[in-house]
Scaffold this active site. Sequence first.
Site, PDB file in Angstrom:
ATOM      1  CB  SER A   9      -0.980  -0.193   1.179  1.00 40.49           C
ATOM      2  OG  SER A   9      -1.647   1.374   1.315  1.00 40.49           O
ATOM      3  CG  HIS A  34      -4.076  -1.356  -1.889  1.00 43.68           C
ATOM      4  ND1 HIS A  34      -4.997  -1.688  -2.208  1.00 43.68           N
ATOM      5  CD2 HIS A  34      -3.971  -0.335  -1.119  1.00 43.68           C
ATOM      6  CE1 HIS A  34      -6.267  -1.228  -1.364  1.00 43.68           C
ATOM      7  NE2 HIS A  34      -5.892  -0.637  -0.776  1.00 43.68           N
ATOM      8  CG  ASP A  36      -5.026   2.930   0.148  1.00 42.29           C
ATOM      9  OD1 ASP A  36      -6.050   1.826   0.621  1.00 42.29           O
ATOM     10  OD2 ASP A  36      -4.111   2.985   0.892  1.00 42.29           O
ATOM     11  CG  MET A  38      -8.195   8.305   2.281  1.00 43.66           C
ATOM     12  SD  MET A  38      -7.121   7.629   4.388  1.00 43.66           S
ATOM     13  CE  MET A  38      -6.322   6.193   4.135  1.00 43.66           C
ATOM     14  CG  HIS A  67      -9.183   1.050  -0.717  1.00 40.53           C
ATOM     15  ND1 HIS A  67      -9.345   0.700   0.692  1.00 40.53           N
ATOM     16  CD2 HIS A  67     -10.669   0.749  -0.455  1.00 40.53           C
ATOM     17  CE1 HIS A  67      -9.498   0.969   1.192  1.00 40.53           C
ATOM     18  NE2 HIS A  67     -10.853   0.570   0.784  1.00 40.53           N
ATOM     19  CG  MET A  69     -11.269   4.080   1.786  1.00 41.97           C
ATOM     20  SD  MET A  69     -10.237   3.424   2.392  1.00 41.97           S
ATOM     21  CE  MET A  69      -8.453   4.058   0.963  1.00 41.97           C
ATOM     22  CG  MET A 138     -12.028  -2.340   4.834  1.00 36.66           C
ATOM     23  SD  MET A 138     -10.682  -2.092   4.005  1.00 36.66           S
ATOM     24  CE  MET A 138      -9.564  -1.180   4.856  1.00 36.66           C
ATOM     25  N   GLY A 143      -9.333   4.776   6.712  1.00 41.93           N
ATOM     26  CA  GLY A 143      -8.957   6.259   6.901  1.00 41.93           C
ATOM     27  C   GLY A 143      -7.736   5.415   7.157  1.00 41.93           C
ATOM     28  CG  ASP A 176      -6.879  -2.288   2.795  1.00 41.05           C
ATOM     29  OD1 ASP A 176      -5.243  -2.291   3.320  1.00 41.05           O
ATOM     30  OD2 ASP A 176      -7.104  -1.827   2.558  1.00 41.05           O
ATOM     31  N   GLY A 177      -5.267  -3.691   5.280  1.00 32.95           N
ATOM     32  CA  GLY A 177      -5.322  -3.263   7.323  1.00 32.95           C
ATOM     33  C   GLY A 177      -4.798  -4.458   8.726  1.00 32.95           C
ATOM     34  N   GLY A 178      -3.438  -4.047   8.582  1.00 36.94           N
ATOM     35  CA  GLY A 178      -2.549  -4.599   9.906  1.00 36.94           C
ATOM     36  C   GLY A 178      -2.004  -6.051   9.502  1.00 36.94           C
ATOM     37  CB  SER A 199       2.810   0.322   8.930  1.00 42.65           C
ATOM     38  OG  SER A 199       1.766   0.451   8.858  1.00 42.65           O
TER      39      SER A 199
END
Length: 220
Positions: A9, A34, A36, A38, A67, A69, A138, A143, A176-178, A199
């Site tokens: 990402s 990816h 993002d 927003m 993606h 948002m 998600m 966000g 997606d996420g973590g 991250s």
Amino acid sequence: MSSKLIAPSVLAADFANLQRDIEMVNQSEADWFHIDIMDGVFVPNISFGMPVLQAIAKHAKKTIDVHLMIVDPDRYIKTFAELGSNILTVHYEACTHLHRTLQAIKAENMKAGVALNPHTNINVLEDIINDIDLVCLMSVNPGFGGQSFIENTYSKVQQLKALITRKGASTLIEIDGGVTNKNAKALTQAGADVLVAGSYVFKSNNQPETIKDLKAIANS
Ligand code: DX5
Ligand code: ZN
């Protein structure tokens, strides 16, 4: 079994060295970019918009997975196609006429994705799953990057996989996420096809090696 994909990402990249980070992904074992987007309305944050995506697309040599948002994504479908998006994902929670939105995305020759917030049950896709190329589950509230993974995601992956199989759909499941080396294997074993990692990849010391290891774990 087809191989599991890794999608770094770009939200977690160093924006002052964007070209360098794009080239790192190009040269790595990663499969997709990816991206993002927003709007500060659908989610409580603003990431970046069209000029930045244009700059990314100029250097990216792999699939561009966007993606959105944002509220009312229909307004920008054509624009994102022109900017070079290969996959365009909209949020279920932002689309009143989801079927129409998905057809509009496909009419622009992009793959159509639907993202579900952590609280949204996968059953809402029962009557639309055969029209969806990719479901983005998600595993954090959208966000922000760098949040911790919501454990309930595993059961959602299993339920979604069962729905896809029951309906004979060819939809890919993206998480997606973590995502880290700690949850990658359990996610792909539960049925995930694509792992987004922000991250975990960009904050690591050896980014290409981190991507390589994550891909190996996902496919183990
Ligand atoms: C969250 C974004 C994610 C985010 C993932 O709103 O949709 O794609 O960049 O970042 P990490 O991997 O840091 O959770
Ligand atoms: Zn995302």
